[in-house]
Design a protein around this motif. Structure first.
Motif, mmCIF file in Angstrom:
data_model
loop_
_atom_site.group_PDB
_atom_site.id
_atom_site.type_symbol
_atom_site.label_atom_id
_atom_site.label_comp_id
_atom_site.label_asym_id
_atom_site.label_seq_id
_atom_site.Cartn_x
_atom_site.Cartn_y
_atom_site.Cartn_z
ATOM 1 N N ARG A 148 58.599 2.017 58.658
ATOM 2 C CA ARG A 148 59.758 2.161 59.396
ATOM 3 C C ARG A 148 60.205 0.669 59.952
ATOM 4 N NH1 ARG A 148 59.340 7.465 62.701
ATOM 5 N NH2 ARG A 148 57.154 6.912 62.687
ATOM 6 N N TRP A 178 64.966 -1.726 67.144
ATOM 7 C CA TRP A 178 64.571 -1.431 68.801
ATOM 8 C C TRP A 178 64.095 -2.837 69.369
ATOM 9 C CZ3 TRP A 178 67.043 2.363 70.720
ATOM 10 C CH2 TRP A 178 66.858 3.473 70.116
ATOM 11 N N MET A 216 68.354 -0.432 80.451
ATOM 12 C CA MET A 216 68.273 -0.540 79.105
ATOM 13 C C MET A 216 67.153 -0.879 78.174
ATOM 14 S SD MET A 216 71.770 -1.641 77.139
ATOM 15 C CE MET A 216 71.863 -1.994 75.438
ATOM 16 N N ILE A 255 63.759 1.688 77.799
ATOM 17 C CA ILE A 255 63.985 2.797 76.551
ATOM 18 C C ILE A 255 63.297 2.460 75.249
ATOM 19 C CG2 ILE A 255 65.217 4.531 75.489
ATOM 20 C CD1 ILE A 255 64.351 5.628 78.026
ATOM 21 N N TYR A 293 59.532 2.626 75.032
ATOM 22 C CA TYR A 293 58.865 3.845 74.729
ATOM 23 C C TYR A 293 58.964 3.918 73.125
ATOM 24 C CZ TYR A 293 57.965 8.732 74.671
ATOM 25 O OH TYR A 293 57.562 10.026 74.545
ATOM 26 N N LEU A 294 59.813 3.791 72.427
ATOM 27 C CA LEU A 294 59.716 3.898 71.106
ATOM 28 C C LEU A 294 58.899 2.858 70.306
ATOM 29 C CD1 LEU A 294 63.527 5.039 71.020
ATOM 30 C CD2 LEU A 294 61.754 6.340 70.289
ATOM 31 N N GLY A 321 55.271 3.934 71.308
ATOM 32 C CA GLY A 321 54.884 5.345 70.795
ATOM 33 C C GLY A 321 54.711 5.173 69.248
ATOM 34 N N MET A 322 55.848 4.571 68.462
ATOM 35 C CA MET A 322 55.757 4.572 67.036
ATOM 36 C C MET A 322 55.149 3.408 66.443
ATOM 37 S SD MET A 322 59.922 5.307 66.836
ATOM 38 C CE MET A 322 60.366 5.146 64.984
ATOM 39 N N GLU A 361 50.764 7.410 73.507
ATOM 40 C CA GLU A 361 51.866 8.172 73.863
ATOM 41 C C GLU A 361 51.648 8.220 75.679
ATOM 42 O OE1 GLU A 361 49.796 9.241 71.732
ATOM 43 O OE2 GLU A 361 50.793 10.212 69.912
ATOM 44 N N MET A 381 54.813 6.899 78.002
ATOM 45 C CA MET A 381 55.273 7.648 78.983
ATOM 46 C C MET A 381 54.972 7.143 80.279
ATOM 47 S SD MET A 381 57.172 10.303 79.313
ATOM 48 C CE MET A 381 57.020 11.600 78.082
ATOM 49 N N VAL A 415 70.970 7.381 80.917
ATOM 50 C CA VAL A 415 70.224 5.980 80.502
ATOM 51 C C VAL A 415 71.272 5.188 80.037
ATOM 52 C CG1 VAL A 415 68.674 4.596 79.106
ATOM 53 C CG2 VAL A 415 67.997 6.864 79.853
ATOM 54 N N PRO A 416 71.466 4.028 80.510
ATOM 55 C CA PRO A 416 72.661 3.162 79.968
ATOM 56 C C PRO A 416 72.420 2.611 78.446
ATOM 57 C CG PRO A 416 71.333 1.770 81.390
ATOM 58 C CD PRO A 416 70.686 3.303 81.466
ATOM 59 N N LYS A 427 59.416 12.368 71.889
ATOM 60 C CA LYS A 427 57.980 11.993 71.501
ATOM 61 C C LYS A 427 57.851 12.883 70.065
ATOM 62 C CE LYS A 427 53.173 13.011 72.624
ATOM 63 N NZ LYS A 427 53.074 14.545 72.528
ATOM 64 N N TYR A 459 59.798 11.184 67.140
ATOM 65 C CA TYR A 459 59.683 10.013 66.406
ATOM 66 C C TYR A 459 58.337 9.689 66.402
ATOM 67 C CZ TYR A 459 64.470 8.462 66.339
ATOM 68 O OH TYR A 459 65.768 8.247 66.161
ATOM 69 N N ILE A 460 57.451 10.029 67.591
ATOM 70 C CA ILE A 460 55.942 9.660 67.387
ATOM 71 C C ILE A 460 55.159 10.554 66.685
ATOM 72 C CG2 ILE A 460 53.915 9.179 68.811
ATOM 73 C CD1 ILE A 460 55.973 8.217 71.137
#
Lengths: 569, 498
Positions: A108, A115, A141, A144, A147-148, A151-152, A187, A191, B384-385, B428, B431-432
């Motif tokens: 991906r 991101w 901003m 977030i 997180y991705l 996590g990914m 994860e 989190m 969330v902004p 999660k 995506y995860i």
């Protein structure tokens, strides 16, 4: 185009992210190309503002203001001063480098770059916001995407992989998983990072809302608030309002810095993150904390800052020592660098706490310097992980046979991180040490101890990774030979050494931001004297100190630094 | 009270949207009867056409500032009423578009489904204009009638039947409370129109009466402790109906609550503020904490809705024009995010057939578009902004901090963090986690349109809120006159620092 430079820096990554949405993952070169060109636009514009910034004039330059919401008194108000400029530059350098470091991400790719670009753009947005609302807006901003990204594209620790069998999908993915076990998983790290940072961010938001309410000015404009807000001497709950606001803002933002008791999210997050994310995370995201404290607490509540900043001076000792010792005993490459980052951020707090022209300038330069040094280290740890798929130091070794270039760069990275003369870290460290000595001698001694510790754990890691007997399992590992792989490392090394040898422009820019701030906080030197002092600096290209500061003699900065460094060690 | 029933043409103009929609409803029913062979999605587009025409008419009213009252002040058309009508119609259009595919699951009466949805919308449009307790009662029951049927529309599904029964019994109970409350208030004051009550004295009968009315409206919006029907009903109802139920009635009931609290009871603010503070805190905290334990996405959204209503009540507790503006703005943000999230739920359940959170694993690979949309909708709900939900929450907090409601804001801020946890659990999964069945998910055209509208709303409001704040500020301009000056006095115990 000059006056719109900040808009280019901020919106080029956003535009890149937007453009990437319409590109297919089947064209990875196009994806990388778009991401790299967006970052390149940002980098060029940052270099333009860095060299275009006029330190003699000082103040906020390249200002852009657009009304955003009349009812709430919010404007998109952008501008950089001497403190923001180097940090904006550091962010775009690390973004540009990060795009090349993550060149080989196969999974991906497009989403990863989207991101990453959003993360960097949000970070840059904080460094140029002159509006409290937008400062918070960009700050939150930036959380977030982390997180991705973690996590990914992140990785689990060795312990986690030992705890779960590859087929143990069921247990891993139950909703209650986070609470039950697996505190070593990516994860969990993601989190924890988001919740921790958000929890403290809302504390800072509460502080911002209180400033908004009690200033009664119906605006979030930092420049208006710092001139006109009357927040002192309002009794609240047995103390005064300004103290409550200061504590909320300070600890709210110090969590991302990370200051000692609030650091626990950070090494876990660093460890789980992919290399480019760790670079941005440790390189610039952590500086959001210091920067926001300077921008909000220092600017709007100068008196309270003078009164309460000793808190930071106490806590920074724990940061330095605790981080250093944990890094020494950690067995995971990224944990070592992560804890070393949180230890090094203690130096920045020390520089900030001393509230002195030299020490605060040193702190700002240290932020820039640390961004480069830690960026290099994380990039190389990422390379080693990509080649060997492990971060476990005891199982590695002897990799210098296989990757001479990376191991060579690693030595430079370690040197920079330690603060070897010739790197910009040295300039910064020495300024912090010299500037804080009068006020906080104990902390300075601790900081020197911290340097020794840094030396110890970085050399230990270097030996563990690159020297000694090689594990034959990793004989397929190869060096960074392609241009795209070498470019980011060489770039960061060049910048680190370049500014180490020629720090004057960086120093002048930073001083032009620090001077009015410290003058407001300590009342030592009136602002008017300042510009004159800086003019003199420009004329004879040597650093002269303000007479009000007793401990720095009238010598060029390099001589001061070397003399005192010799004395300290 | 005397009713003057000589309606002139200009008076009828005020009722034009409702009259037109009623006629259109008859047209839709007739078309369904006359040609039963007609594909049902044609009926959906026919209804949407009528709703769009009504929406256009209301927009024209809004631009030309048409306003006035009818039937002895029972029916009022001010800009706030127009705002809520547009809100309700917008929600209805999106829900109808989102249900086109889903309607195939119904075994019988597919055509009547659209008629019932539009009929409920019509009832809620009357609610938005209701300016007196009787018209509130009648329009409330009118709109709820449609919902009772819609909730149990899956005839062979036990959960749907249970949902309908629960909703019906509790709804009727709430209606009883409401009627009893009206009788007490009327007995004490002799008045029914909100704007006439401003000068009344607080008597025990009046207080109990208004508490009962609040309970009934609290049932509608799903505030704790009147929320018990929400999870089961949301879970069991057909998903488009759940989406409709989670947006439109809340908007309509909030219109009434705003009129009651700010107009009728404006002078009693120091008293009712405690009620709202407690209900708001409990709603937010309960909704968010219980949502953590949910494994079904519809139940998760149900509890998150309870928490969102707690947030809205912060604005109501502020009790100022700004608080009022903030509520309208928040509802706009909530509309796009919530309808969008439910649209994704419908799309996923069309493909997979279930809507457990576990079923979302790997959605990011199976359908990047759905996953990305869901991500933005959930983050907007979390606040969330740069998404709409963030500006909405901040607007409400700013309105409340100007009134010194520090406790409420602190709880609200903490709840943002709690809510982030369970929204991120869904993220999660999407995506995860890797998908078990990696086959891609296809989305129908109308569904895509709904999601695009949701995305556009969520992003545009979040990035450039100025036109929307202008709109809500204008919507409550006349209404602000009713907010009595005394209403800005806050009880000292809620203020720290004074």
């Amino acid at each position: 185009m000059g006056e719109y430079a900040l808009l280019y820096i901020l919106f080029a990554p956003f535009a890149g992210a937007l453009a990437l949405i319409f590109v297919s993952n089947r064209q990875p070169m196009l994806v990388r190309g778009i991401a790299a060109s967006a970052a390149f636009v940002s980098l060029v514009a940052s270099l333009y503002i860095f060299y275009g910034y006029d330190p003699v004039q000082g103040g906020f330059q390249f200002v852009q203001k657009f009304a955003w919401s009349r009812e709430l008194g919010i404007a998109l108000y952008l501008g950089v001063d001497g403190i923001g400029t180097p940090l904006v530059l550091a962010s775009s350098i690390l973004l540009f480098a990060g795009i090349f470091v993550s060149w080989h991400i196969k999974d991906r790719t497009k989403e990863f770059y989207i991101w990453l670009l959003i993360l960097a753009a949000a970070t840059i947005g904080v460094f140029m916001s002159l509006d409290l609302f937008f400062l918070y807006f960009f700050y939150e901003m930036s959380v977030i995407p982390m997180y991705l990204l973690l996590g990914m594209w992140g990785s689990h620790t060795k312990k986690y992989l030992e705890m779960t069998d590859p087929e143990g999908l069921k247990q891993r993915d139950s909703v209650g998983f986070i609470f039950n076990f697996g505190s070593n998983s990516k994860e969990y790290a993601a989190m924890k990072l988001v919740l921790f940072l958000s929890a403290f961010a809302v504390a800072a938001l509460m502080g911002i809302l209180l400033i908004y309410k009690f200033s009664g000015l119906n605006t979030f404009d930092i420049l208006v608030l710092r001139e006109q807000a009357q927040l002192m001497n309002i009794p609240v709950l047995g103390t005064t309002l300004d103290k409550i606001i200061w504590v909320l803002v300070f600890f709210g933002f110090a969590s991302i810095a990370p200051l000692w008791p609030l650091h626990s999210w950070s090494p876990v997050g660093h460890a789980a993150a992919p290399a480019a994310t760790s670079m941005l995370h440790a390189g610039v995201l952590m500086k959001l904390g210091h920067f926001s404290i300077i921008r909000v607490a220092f600017e709007i509540l100068p008196e309270t800052t003078r009164e309460l900043m000793p808190i930071a001076a106490v806590l920074c000792m724990f940061s330095i020592i605790y981080g250093g010792f944990v890094a020494f005993y950690a067995k995971d490459t990224k944990y070592v660098i992560g804890y070393s980052s949180s230890s090094h951020m203690g130096y920045v707090f020390l520089g900030m706490a001393a509230l002195n022209y030299i020490s605060l300038s040193g702190a700002v330069i240290y932020m820039f310097a640390h961004a480069m040094a830690t960026g290099m280290l994380f990039a190389m740890a990422g390379w080693v992980y990509d080649q060997t798929h492990t971060r476990d130091i005891p199982s590695l070794g002897g990799l210098s046979n296989k990757m001479p270039f990376v191991s060579g760069c690693f030595i430079v990275g370690c040197m920079a991180s330690i603060g070897m003369p010739g790197t910009v870290n040295f300039v910064a460290e020495i300024m912090i040490v010299v500037g804080s000595w009068n006020k906080y001698p104990l902390q300075v001694i601790v900081a020197m101890l911290g340097i020794v510790l840094t030396l110890a754990y970085l050399f230990k890691m270097m030996r563990g990774l690159f020297y000694g007997p090689m594990n034959q399992k990793y004989s397929h590992a190869h060096d960074a030979v392609a241009t795209v792989d070498r470019l980011p490392l060489l770039m960061m090394i060049a910048i680190s050494i370049g500014f180490g040898i020629f720090p004057m422009h960086l120093y002048e820019v930073v001083r032009s931001g620090v001077d009015p701030l410290i003058a407001r906080i300590t009342h030592v030197v009136p602002v008017a004297d300042n510009s004159e002092g800086l003019k003199r600096v420009q004329d004879d290209a040597t650093v002269t100190e303000h007479p009000a500061l007793p401990m720095v003699s009238h010598q060029p900065i390099t001589q001061v630094s070397e003399a005192s460094r010799g004395g300290q060690e | 009270m005397t009713f003057v029933l000589n309606l002139s043409f200009s008076d009828l103009l005020l009722l034009l949207p409702e009259i037109f929609l009623t006629c259109w409803l008859c047209v839709v029913i007739t078309v369904d009867f006359v040609s039963p062979q007609l594909p049902k999605d044609r009926l959906a587009y026919l209804s949407v056409g009528g709703l769009l025409a009504t929406l256009g008419c209301l927009a024209w009213f809004d631009v030309n500032q048409v306003s006035g009252t009818l039937f002895g002040d029972m029916f009022v058309l001010d800009r706030m009423a127009i705002f809520f009508k547009i809100f309700i119609l917008g929600a209805t259009i999106l829900v109808i578009l989102a249900s086109i595919e889903y309607v195939d699951r119904f075994t019988l009466f597919r055509g009547e489904y659209y008629v019932l949805v539009v009929m409920s919308a019509l009832g809620m449009m009357f609610m938005a204009s209701a300016n007196d307790l009787l018209s509130v009662f009648v329009s409330l029951e009118f709109s709820t009638l449609g919902f009772y049927i819609l909730v149990s529309y899956l005839r062979d599904d036990l959960a749907s039947n249970e949902a309908g029964l629960k909703f019906f019994i509790l709804g009727v109970f709430a209606a009883g409370l409401f009627a009893y409350g009206i009788s007490l208030v009327y007995g004490e004051t002799g008045k029914l129109v909100f704007s006439d009550m401003t000068s009344t004295q607080a008597t025990p009968g009046l207080i109990i009466g208004f508490l009962l009315i609040f309970a009934a409206l609290g049932f509608k919006i799903g505030a704790v402790p009147f929320h018990s029907w929400i999870p089961d009903t949301y879970h069991g109802a057909p998903t488009p109906v759940t989406a409709f139920l989670s947006i439109a009635p809340k908007g309509a009931a909030l219109a009434i609550l705003l009129r009651i609290f700010l107009v009728a009871l404006g002078t009693f603010k120091p008293t009712w503020i405690y009620l709202l503070v407690v209900v708001s805190i409990v709603s937010m905290t309960y909704g968010n904490i219980v949502a953590i334990a949910q494994r079904n996405i519809k139940r998760l959204l149900a509890y998150s809705g309870i928490a969102q209503i707690g947030n809205v009540l912060i604005g109501l507790a502020a009790g100022t024009k700004m608080g009022n503006d903030a509520i309208l703005f928040y509802l706009l943000a909530y509309l796009f995010a919530n309808i969008g999230a439910f649209a994704v739920v419908i799309a996923v359940s069309q493909a997979i057939g279930r809507d457990e959170i576990e079923d979302y694993r790997g959605l990011g690979r199976r359908s990047p578009f759905l996953a990305f949309s869901m991500l933005l909708f959930l983050l907007s709900l979390a606040g969330v902004p740069p998404l709409a939900g963030f500006i909405g929450k901040l607007y409400i907090f700013i309105a409340a901090i100007k009134e010194g409601l520090y406790t409420l804001i602190t709880v609200g801020l903490i709840n943002i963090v709690i809510s982030m946890y369970y929204y991120l659990i869904v993220v999660k999964q999407m995506y995860i986690n890797e998908p078990i069945d990696p086959s891609p998910i296809s989305i129908s055209g109308p569904m895509k349109a709904v999601i695009y509208v949701g995305l556009a709303g969520t992003l545009v409001i979040g990035i450039y809120p100025q036109p929307f704040t202008d709109w809500v500020v204008a919507a409550t301009l006349k209404f602000a006159n009713f907010v009595a000056p005394a209403a800005t006095v806050t009880p000292p115990s809620l203020l720290i620092g004074s």
